[in-house]
Design a protein around this motif. Structure first.
Motif, PDB file in Angstrom:
ATOM      1  N   ASP A   1      -4.184   8.779   2.197  1.00 25.09           N
ATOM      2  CA  ASP A   1      -4.426   7.343   2.316  1.00 25.09           C
ATOM      3  C   ASP A   1      -5.430   6.894   1.262  1.00 25.09           C
ATOM      4  OD1 ASP A   1      -2.763   7.286   4.516  1.00 25.09           O
ATOM      5  OD2 ASP A   1      -4.399   7.424   5.967  1.00 25.09           O
ATOM      6  N   THR A   2      -5.087   5.842   0.532  1.00 26.84           N
ATOM      7  CA  THR A   2      -6.002   5.265  -0.448  1.00 26.84           C
ATOM      8  C   THR A   2      -5.875   3.740  -0.411  1.00 26.84           C
ATOM      9  OG1 THR A   2      -4.533   5.020  -2.374  1.00 26.84           O
ATOM     10  CG2 THR A   2      -5.431   7.230  -1.944  1.00 26.84           C
ATOM     11  N   GLU A   3      -6.815   3.069  -1.060  1.00 28.93           N
ATOM     12  CA  GLU A   3      -6.795   1.611  -1.135  1.00 28.93           C
ATOM     13  C   GLU A   3      -5.966   1.106  -2.306  1.00 28.93           C
ATOM     14  OE1 GLU A   3     -10.786   0.127  -1.094  1.00 28.93           O
ATOM     15  OE2 GLU A   3     -11.240   0.968   0.873  1.00 28.93           O
TER      16      GLU A   3
ATOM     17  N   ASN B   1       0.820  -1.206   0.000  1.00 35.21           N
ATOM     18  CA  ASN B   1       0.000   0.000   0.000  1.00 35.21           C
ATOM     19  C   ASN B   1       0.855   1.257   0.000  1.00 35.21           C
ATOM     20  OD1 ASN B   1      -1.409   2.292   1.717  1.00 35.21           O
ATOM     21  ND2 ASN B   1      -3.056   1.093   0.779  1.00 35.21           N
TER      22      ASN B   1
ATOM     23  N   GLN C   1      -0.903  -4.584   1.952  1.00 39.70           N
ATOM     24  CA  GLN C   1      -2.352  -4.476   1.773  1.00 39.70           C
ATOM     25  C   GLN C   1      -3.040  -5.770   2.200  1.00 39.70           C
ATOM     26  OE1 GLN C   1      -3.568  -1.596   0.715  1.00 39.70           O
ATOM     27  NE2 GLN C   1      -5.747  -2.088   0.487  1.00 39.70           N
TER      28      GLN C   1
ATOM     29  N   HIS D   1      -7.868   1.763   5.198  1.00 40.43           N
ATOM     30  CA  HIS D   1      -7.682   1.733   3.745  1.00 40.43           C
ATOM     31  C   HIS D   1      -6.830   0.549   3.294  1.00 40.43           C
ATOM     32  CE1 HIS D   1      -4.287   3.935   5.468  1.00 40.43           C
ATOM     33  NE2 HIS D   1      -3.596   3.627   4.397  1.00 40.43           N
TER      34      HIS D   1
END
Length: 222
Positions: free
Chosen positions: A63-65, A6, A29, A42
């Motif tokens: 922050d993102t997925e 991630n 992730q 996330h």
């Protein structure tokens, strides 16, 4: 072997035994544990449609997925290209122990890095003996996973999140069958709440444990 990543960044470790140590964080992730107070939600889901190239992951401003696939060798190349000077690598998540971390850790060790794993203790810990393992046991979380005795036994430090007396009771129950002679025990107040901090301090004094206060959050850094 490829790892779903991630984010990767260099900062100061803000928790536990290595507080204050310059560190490279590798955040993987995926996590099914479901902690209500998690500050990295996330990283929970692995959506194939959100796999992106490395440059997009490194350019994140929030922050993102989104995640990318990297081998251990590609991570080493990235460390060098980014000019990272830290020699301490923290492998976190998400839940990093969903992965076999031996290939990654061995590659990092052979390149002169030391490794630290931050895990909930709900998955088998597949790391070489040289890796420092931090188990932050997550009890009765939404995902329904149990803290494994094998994870507690492997831990070099146990860093328990606390906000209420019941969290101390949970920790004591976990430690009942665990030899803590060579382990460091930390209490970490959840969300820096004043009440939780006072509770943690009181129990640290009672049991001669240590306090972890998430220094990076007080400093306003990653």
């Amino acid at each position: 072997m490829l790892y779903k990543v991630n984010e990767i960044f260099e900062t100061i470790q803000g928790e536990g035994s290595f507080t204050g140590v310059p560190a490279i964080f590798v955040r993987l992730q995926g996590c099914p544990v479901g902690c209500a107070w998690c500050d990295t939600k996330h990283t929970w889901l692995v959506n194939p449609e959100l796999e992106v190239k490395l440059d997009k992951v490194m350019a994140k401003a929030a922050d993102t997925e989104q995640w990318t696939s990297l081998s251990a060798e590609q991570m080493l190349t990235l460390f060098e290209s980014e000019g990272y000077q830290a020699r301490h690598v923290v492998i976190t998540g998400g839940e990093p122990c969903m992965y076999d971390l031996k290939p990654l850790c061995n590659t990092l060790h052979n390149a002169g890095y030391q490794t630290q794993i931050e895990t909930s203790g709900t998955f088998e810990i597949l790391v070489p003996p040289e890796s420092w393992v931090t188990v932050s046991p997550k009890v009765n979380m939404k995902g329904g996973y149990k803290v494994l005795q094998s994870a507690l036994d492997r831990a070099d430090e146990i860093k328990h999140p606390v906000a209420m007396d019941k969290h101390i009771e949970q920790l004591l129950q976990l430690l009942n069958d665990t030899d803590t002679g060579n382990k460091l025990i930390y209490l970490q107040p959840i969300s820096q709440q004043a009440k939780a901090t006072a509770l943690a301090i009181a129990y640290c004094k009672k049991y001669n444990w240590r306090l972890s206060v998430q220094v990076h959050k007080y400093l306003g850094i990653e």
